[in-house]
Design an enzyme around this catalytic site. Sequence first.
Site, PDB file in Angstrom:
ATOM      1  N   LYS A   2       0.842  -1.197   0.000  1.00  0.00           N
ATOM      2  CA  LYS A   2       0.000   0.000   0.000  1.00  0.00           C
ATOM      3  C   LYS A   2       0.879   1.251   0.000  1.00  0.00           C
ATOM      4  O   LYS A   2       0.600   2.218  -0.696  1.00  0.00           O
ATOM      5  CB  LYS A   2      -0.926   0.000   1.226  1.00  0.00           C
ATOM      6  CG  LYS A   2      -2.053  -1.017   1.109  1.00  0.00           C
ATOM      7  CD  LYS A   2      -2.753  -1.233   2.444  1.00  0.00           C
ATOM      8  CE  LYS A   2      -3.708  -2.417   2.359  1.00  0.00           C
ATOM      9  NZ  LYS A   2      -3.993  -3.008   3.676  1.00  0.00           N
ATOM     10  N   GLN A  46      -4.454  -1.434  10.401  1.00  0.00           N
ATOM     11  CA  GLN A  46      -4.347  -2.842   9.966  1.00  0.00           C
ATOM     12  C   GLN A  46      -4.893  -3.756  11.082  1.00  0.00           C
ATOM     13  O   GLN A  46      -4.643  -3.510  12.259  1.00  0.00           O
ATOM     14  CB  GLN A  46      -2.880  -3.204   9.674  1.00  0.00           C
ATOM     15  CG  GLN A  46      -2.309  -2.561   8.434  1.00  0.00           C
ATOM     16  CD  GLN A  46      -2.781  -3.215   7.139  1.00  0.00           C
ATOM     17  OE1 GLN A  46      -2.753  -2.592   6.093  1.00  0.00           O
ATOM     18  NE2 GLN A  46      -3.235  -4.444   7.189  1.00  0.00           N
ATOM     19  N   ASP A  69     -11.257   2.824   5.026  1.00  0.00           N
ATOM     20  CA  ASP A  69     -11.589   1.388   5.036  1.00  0.00           C
ATOM     21  C   ASP A  69     -13.095   1.172   5.198  1.00  0.00           C
ATOM     22  O   ASP A  69     -13.575   0.044   5.094  1.00  0.00           O
ATOM     23  CB  ASP A  69     -10.858   0.686   6.192  1.00  0.00           C
ATOM     24  CG  ASP A  69      -9.658  -0.137   5.707  1.00  0.00           C
ATOM     25  OD1 ASP A  69      -9.548  -0.359   4.484  1.00  0.00           O
ATOM     26  OD2 ASP A  69      -8.851  -0.553   6.555  1.00  0.00           O
TER      27      ASP A  69
END
Length: 244
Positions: A2, A46, A69
């Site tokens: 990413k 994460q 997200d």
Amino acid sequence: MKQRDVRELGMYGEEVDIDPTEPQTVLLEEIERLNEDSRIHGIIVQDDYPDHVDWEAAIEAIDPRKDVDGLHPENIGHLVTGRPRFVPATPLGIQRLLEHEGVTIAGADVVIVNRSEIVGKPLAHLLLQKTAGGNATVTVCHSRTNDVPEKTRNADILVVGVDSPELIDDFYVTQGTVVVDVGIGRVDADNEKGYELVGDVDFDAVEPIASAITPVPSGVGPMTRVMLHSNTVTAARLQHDVDA
Ligand SMILES: NC(=O)c1ccc[n+]([C@@H]2O[C@H](COP(=O)([O-])OP(=O)(O)OC[C@H]3O[C@@H](n4cnc5c(N)ncnc54)[C@H](OP(=O)(O)O)[C@@H]3O)[C@@H](O)[C@H]2O)c1
């Protein structure tokens, strides 16, 4: 990966790596700092964290307008009520992939074998929307579902993310099904790394009967990254009052 994408796209990015022995407050302070930083339009946490970390609390600490997200309850609410703002990247990538390949979603029987917050639940809502890319009839299976193969064999589109390498073989799939493999697992291999990446679908068994199938690696993984960055651009527009 990413971070590499971010550099290639010419965006500014930060990777915040917190020592796993640090208390939750350190994570929350970092999120608050990023919420306040006008250079940062998108924040993700994460989901690989030590036991003492309350991941849900961390997600709720993110400014919902920076939650690229799409996991903050405010953004989940937008999706469930049919007014999506940020859709979790993996489901969004799957929808785009199906549309790009000309797979008819409206009216299709879609079976999703996964009910996680990042894959199955948001994907079910996304494909149920009364808009383009939606209007599917969705069945969601999980580890307590009775007779999973009976459900999957009726699918026009089958999406699998069971986190068990190559579990789904030709017993689960009928001729002509479109198969989307979300899984990323490691199996031992006689190569330099000692392993290779495989999906949750037994590709060699299913590929001959599927009308289309996504490979692993590649397939859903890169689409997830692309959609995350797309959400970040949407977030920047939102924060600068530019029409998204
Ligand atoms: N390609 C990408 O970008 C991407 C993104 C996200 C995840 N992934 C991969 O996708 C996989 C799933 O990720 P996740 O985070 O959603 O995992 P997860 O939270 O562990 O979810 C797995 C799901 O599969 C269900 N399941 C497990 N065994 C089953 C069985 N035998 N029959 C029916 N259902 C079963 C579980 O049911 P219960 O709910 O009952 O436990 C759960 O809903 C992993 O391999 C992950 O690495 C890939």
